[in-house]
Design an enzyme around this catalytic site. Structure first.
Site, short mmCIF file in Angstrom:
data_model
loop_
_atom_site.label_atom_id
_atom_site.label_comp_id
_atom_site.label_asym_id
_atom_site.label_seq_id
_atom_site.Cartn_x
_atom_site.Cartn_y
_atom_site.Cartn_z
N ARG A 1 0.81 -1.22 0.00
CA ARG A 1 0.00 0.00 0.00
C ARG A 1 0.85 1.27 0.00
NH1 ARG A 1 -3.23 -3.31 3.39
NH2 ARG A 1 -5.37 -3.53 2.63
N ARG B 1 -23.95 1.93 -2.18
CA ARG B 1 -23.90 0.52 -1.76
C ARG B 1 -24.80 0.26 -0.56
NH1 ARG B 1 -17.51 -1.01 -1.93
NH2 ARG B 1 -17.54 0.31 -0.08
N ARG C 1 -10.88 8.32 2.73
CA ARG C 1 -10.19 7.09 2.32
C ARG C 1 -9.49 7.27 0.98
NH1 ARG C 1 -15.25 3.32 2.69
NH2 ARG C 1 -13.91 1.73 1.76
#
Length: 298
Positions: free
Chosen positions: A179, A214, A254
């Site tokens: 990451r 979602r 995020r």
């Protein structure tokens, strides 16, 4: 005299056929380091030597390719031949993408098509802790204390997992790891290299729309999307829930964290990187990814 000439010609053809047969099997041998050494020059006859070189040249690319793959994984050419599928490389893949980029869907497709072991850092950490390995116990100490597991411990967990037989024999797919550039560098220092780095590129506004829409069915765990794939059943629709972190505000945070590191990580894999348009349909995205993987494994 004519009969003798015919007999001599037939004898010469037999000798040449035998030399070519021997060359196909033995023209190359491996040294302890896995490199290829030609034995053709030991032939004393200049005519036979020429025949061997011609035949060897036709096999050179195939043999060298197999030897290079085997040597890169610590095997000699003989070991590669004994595998039952000589010359075939097992995939070593990394896939990266922002939240809601479609990474999970593509991981399932890649796993199904190539038979690779799908690995995420969360799963690997939990498995190492459960197994009580040395690095697993180190990770547990940090996790129990509520601290982030440091990169050196995570790299140890990843390296141990990649060394297990299923990953060695079937290949692997690292999902969302490394990451950070520090993790990418540490992974390289640990001797872990990939064949292909797949990056799913999706604009932030599309990602936000995907995340915010979602919903999850708490009874089945199935995920729906209020715009792209809403449930047809009114009863299911009524019980759908939104994850607490699937709000626009939180997904933007995020995404900021993701963008802070992704360019540097991509820079670590420039020579094997494949950028895919993640706004296309899952089938089209998969087609592009499969073509890229097949190209590097050919």
């Amino acid at each position: 005299a004519q009969h003798k000439s015919i007999a001599d010609e037939a004898k010469m053809k037999s000798v040449l056929a035998l030399l070519l047969l021997l060359t196909s099997a033995d023209a190359f041998t491996t040294t302890p380091s896995g490199s290829v050494r030609s034995t053709a020059t030991t032939t004393t006859s200049s005519f036979s030597r020429t025949s061997i070189v011609l035949e060897a040249s036709r096999n050179k690319d195939k043999v060298a390719s197999r030897s290079k793959w085997a040597a890169s994984r610590g095997y000699g050419l003989a070991a590669a031949d004994d595998s039952g599928d000589a010359g075939k490389s097992v995939p070593r893949l990394i896939i990266a993408g922002a939240p809601a980029s479609g990474k999970g869907t593509q991981c399932e497709i890649i796993k199904e098509k190539y038979g690779v072991v799908h690995l995420s850092t969360g799963d690997m950490l939990r498995a190492a802790v459960a197994a009580g390995t040395e690095v697993g116990n180190q990770a547990k100490d940090f996790m129990d204390a509520g601290k982030l597991v440091p990169d050196e411990v995570i790299i140890g967990v990843v390296k141990d997992r990649l060394d297990e037989s299923d990953c060695v024999e079937s290949g692997w797919l690292l999902d969302g790891f490394p990451r950070t550039p520090a993790q990418a560098e540490a992974l390289a220092d640990a001797g872990v290299s990939a064949d292909c780095f797949i990056f799913l590129n999706v604009p932030d506004d599309v990602l936000v729309e995907r995340v915010v829409g979602r919903r999850t069915d708490p009874e089945t765990g199935k995920i729906y999307h209020m715009t792209f794939s809403p449930p047809e059943d009114e009863e299911i629709l009524a019980r759908l829930e939104q994850r607490s972190d699937d709000t626009e505000e939180k997904v933007k945070v995020r995404l900021e964290q993701f963008h802070a590191n992704v360019d540097a990580v991509k820079g670590s894999y420039t020579d094997i990187s494949v950028e895919v348009d993640g706004t296309k349909s899952p089938a089209d995205v998969s087609t592009t990814i499969v073509e890229a993987i097949d190209a590097v494994l050919a």
